[in-house]
Design a protein around this motif. Sequence first.
Motif, short mmCIF file in Angstrom:
data_model
loop_
_atom_site.label_atom_id
_atom_site.label_comp_id
_atom_site.label_asym_id
_atom_site.label_seq_id
_atom_site.Cartn_x
_atom_site.Cartn_y
_atom_site.Cartn_z
N ASP A 1 0.85 -1.19 0.00
CA ASP A 1 0.00 0.00 0.00
C ASP A 1 0.89 1.24 0.00
N GLU A 2 0.27 2.43 0.09
CA GLU A 2 1.03 3.67 -0.02
C GLU A 2 2.04 3.82 1.12
N LYS A 3 1.61 3.47 2.36
CA LYS A 3 2.53 3.59 3.49
C LYS A 3 3.73 2.64 3.31
N THR A 4 3.44 1.44 2.91
CA THR A 4 4.52 0.47 2.69
C THR A 4 5.45 0.95 1.59
N LEU A 5 4.88 1.49 0.50
CA LEU A 5 5.69 1.96 -0.62
C LEU A 5 6.59 3.12 -0.21
N ASN A 6 6.05 4.04 0.57
CA ASN A 6 6.86 5.19 1.01
C ASN A 6 8.08 4.72 1.82
N ILE A 7 7.84 3.79 2.70
CA ILE A 7 8.96 3.25 3.49
C ILE A 7 9.91 2.48 2.59
N ALA A 8 9.36 1.71 1.63
CA ALA A 8 10.19 0.94 0.72
C ALA A 8 11.10 1.85 -0.11
N ARG A 9 10.56 2.96 -0.62
CA ARG A 9 11.39 3.88 -1.41
C ARG A 9 12.56 4.40 -0.59
N LYS A 10 12.28 4.72 0.68
CA LYS A 10 13.33 5.24 1.55
C LYS A 10 14.41 4.19 1.81
N VAL A 11 13.97 2.97 2.15
CA VAL A 11 14.96 1.94 2.50
C VAL A 11 15.73 1.49 1.27
N PHE A 12 15.09 1.44 0.10
CA PHE A 12 15.80 1.09 -1.12
C PHE A 12 16.89 2.11 -1.43
N ALA A 13 16.57 3.39 -1.29
CA ALA A 13 17.56 4.43 -1.56
C ALA A 13 18.73 4.34 -0.59
N GLU A 14 18.43 4.08 0.68
CA GLU A 14 19.49 4.00 1.68
C GLU A 14 20.40 2.80 1.43
N GLU A 15 19.81 1.65 1.16
CA GLU A 15 20.62 0.45 0.92
C GLU A 15 21.42 0.57 -0.37
N ASN A 16 20.82 1.20 -1.38
CA ASN A 16 21.53 1.41 -2.63
C ASN A 16 22.76 2.28 -2.41
N LEU A 17 22.59 3.34 -1.62
CA LEU A 17 23.70 4.25 -1.34
C LEU A 17 24.79 3.57 -0.51
N LYS A 18 24.41 2.68 0.41
CA LYS A 18 25.39 1.96 1.21
C LYS A 18 26.32 1.15 0.32
N LEU A 19 25.75 0.46 -0.65
CA LEU A 19 26.56 -0.36 -1.53
C LEU A 19 27.45 0.52 -2.42
N VAL A 20 26.89 1.59 -2.95
CA VAL A 20 27.67 2.50 -3.79
C VAL A 20 28.84 3.08 -3.01
N GLU A 21 28.57 3.52 -1.77
CA GLU A 21 29.65 4.11 -0.96
C GLU A 21 30.71 3.06 -0.61
N ALA A 22 30.28 1.82 -0.33
CA ALA A 22 31.25 0.77 -0.02
C ALA A 22 32.16 0.51 -1.22
#
Length: 855
Positions: free
Chosen positions: A143-164
């Motif tokens: 749902d919308e709440k789940t998607l909003n959280i998913a977008r945030k966590v995806f961006a954070e995890e993506n950046l972690k890998l890029v920075e590593a």
Amino acid sequence: MLRTLPVLRAGSVCARVRAAAAPASALTAARTGRRGMTSARSYQGDVSEKETIVKLLYNIGSKKEVEQYLTYFSSVESHQFAVIKVGGAVLTDSLDSLASSLTFLNRVGLYPIVVHGAGPQLNGLLDDAGIVPDYIDGIRITDEKTLNIARKVFAEENLKLVEALEKLGTRARPINGGVFTAEYLDKDKYKLVGKITHVNKALIESSIRAGALPILTSLAETPDGQIVNVNADVAAGELASVLEPLKIVYLNEKGGLFHGVTKKRIDVINLDEEYEDLMKEPWVKFGTKLKIREIHDLLMRLPRSSSVSIISADHLHKELFTHSGAGTLIRRGHRIFKHSGPKAISNTDVDKLRTLLSENDPQIVDGSTSVASYLKSLESKNATIYGDTGYDIFASVITPEDATEPFIVEKFVSTKNAALNNVTDNLWSVLRKDFKSLAWVVRKNDPNLAWYFERADGSYTENDLVLFWSGVENLDLVQKLVARFVTPRSGAAGPVKINPAGTRSYSSTRVGLFGHQQRRGYATKTSPRKVGIIGARGYTGQELIKLIDNHPSLELSHVSSRELKGKPVADYSSSQVIYSSLSPQDLPANTDVDAWVLALPNKICKPFVDALEGAKSKAVVVDLSADYRFTDSWTYGLPELYGRDKVRQATRISNPGCYATGSQVALAPLVKAGFVLPGLSGVSIFGVSGYSGAGTTPSPKNDVNLLRDNMMPYALTGHIHEREIGHQLSRGFLSNTAPLEVAFMPHVGQFFRGISLTVSIPVSKAVTPEEVQALYEQTYAGQKLIKVLKVGEIPEVRDIQNKHGVQVGGFAVGSGGKRVVVVATIDNLLKGAATQALQNMNLALGFDEYAGIPL
């Protein structure tokens, strides 16, 4: 089971195939690239750095293996090398290993495309927000709440890998959108969950042209701009369908698929042959069944050259760059047919077979025989013939008149296309299933000879030919086989016969078949020998686990560590092994264990040894501590100096210390030649070790903060290695004289692994540097794990790290020729411990001394 690259030769049994490559230089291919992708394919750093990375890959496989795979992977456009799907748990638990693995690939000019999930992280945030995750048919309702959280966590995890990756000097580009276009999967049922309808590969190609690894999330967009959630496995599959890469890699924590009954890791699945039967297995259900079905459906849409690997981040290099692999390889393969003879083949297919043989069978190509003559000869034999639907491969197996004799693989002909598409492997597997016993002959110089030895139960070598057999247990029958294959028949279509009057290959230890001597472990193949390790938490234990994982004839059965009890052994991929906590009384009860390795600190091993002695266990025991290095009833295992025969007969072996091994290698030639007199004082050894030598238990000697810009002396007198060096050299080379005394001064440096030893040796008569160097070369001639440098060449720690031997050099002479200085380097975790332990185990268990040791 081995997965090997073939060197195809018609008329001989081909090796099992994972992939194949042209014999071009891998480094050249990696530098220049293919079809317009030169700037991306060329690594921008120093070429010497790339070559160094390639050399590091040689530690997990042979040079030939690594370069073949590099050439193969470099033969396509950059975006067609690999799609790697990374699970969220991998990002949490193995981020550093993942970044390191991707960096290695990039340093050799490869550009894997990474798409990742973030399921565990998302579940954690949803729980914090009081949202209960909901699924239908395994699909997350978004749902919308789940998607909003998913977008945030995806961006954070993506950046972690890029920075590593960026921290390791690897350029990476975060791509959180714009690649996947989707429509709603079922809006009423799943809400904001998408079904991918289009992949925009331009963003991926742009990233690669800029020299950056593309790091994708699995979020998609509808045509009207709505963000939707897509399962990462599905996204990786859709990406692969568009790019058609050579490899699709699914990273998971287990490192592969495991058989539900045997609990062993499944090495290879050939879908064309095995899929239907596999899906009927009772243990193939739920998630496993869904996973296999999805991979099957994906590969059915891709070229046969594409394959899927399921592997852990830690073992990605081994899976990609070695024949044996480390995870589960899934490929289409080819469906194999069989007929009772050539008359069963249709006229159309006979024409295809004629083309195959006339172009690929050397006896037909050189005019020794014709296709018609050979096919006619098969009609008079009780032959079963095999091939594939495309007629890229052909084999004939002759049924013997005597039912007790093995079936003869008379001909095995394959095209290069069959090798590229793994058909040779499929066919060999079918032959082994169809016939309980087989015999075949190959040339001794065949590049796949080692593979044949792995497949065979026994062999007999005469001149340049090797007769192999499998499933033959009666030695009288083996004698009949040799008697039948007596005189070579020039130009024959069948196997070449051999003369038994000569000597056997691999002969040196005990009297065996036909009165010749044979090396233990070569004449008759047995099931893998089981090894248990007590105290595997330390660095040495971890290195030994890796070596056993790559050993053709050893199997890890027990790994004991109180701290790690219940956790899976991460460095072992051959099967799933769980850490246990074994007491001394547990060891004798495990009577199926062939060898125990005690990787424990000093003064702790005795209860374990006593328990085995009390039970009169015949298992081989290799002790890595100093507890039994001065006990006469134990064999001191330094084969290069004190001989191999004692180790071959031993069941109790004391593994030398790391400092002591390097020091004795540096001293032994001069001591053995009589240049060092026992009463002559002044032999001094200045040693510096990496801090891994201090073990994993925290102490000042492995505290990186204390060691930074520092070197720490310790135990300046009376170190146990000081006594060990003098005791063993005296016992080995100075019998009936006063013991040799040495002064040993150890230090810890700020590097992790490796030892440098500078040894000052007063000698009894004047010598020149050239004489000393010649003496060392003569002493260590033929020793595969000891490298003698030239005069003036000084070994350095960085050149021995992760290597399995000892380097010795320097060879300076002073004081009027009466003082010699020798420098030796050794990796304290390998030849200083784990590699040497494996050498000793190999000898004691009857295997080749260097089996499982990358040379």
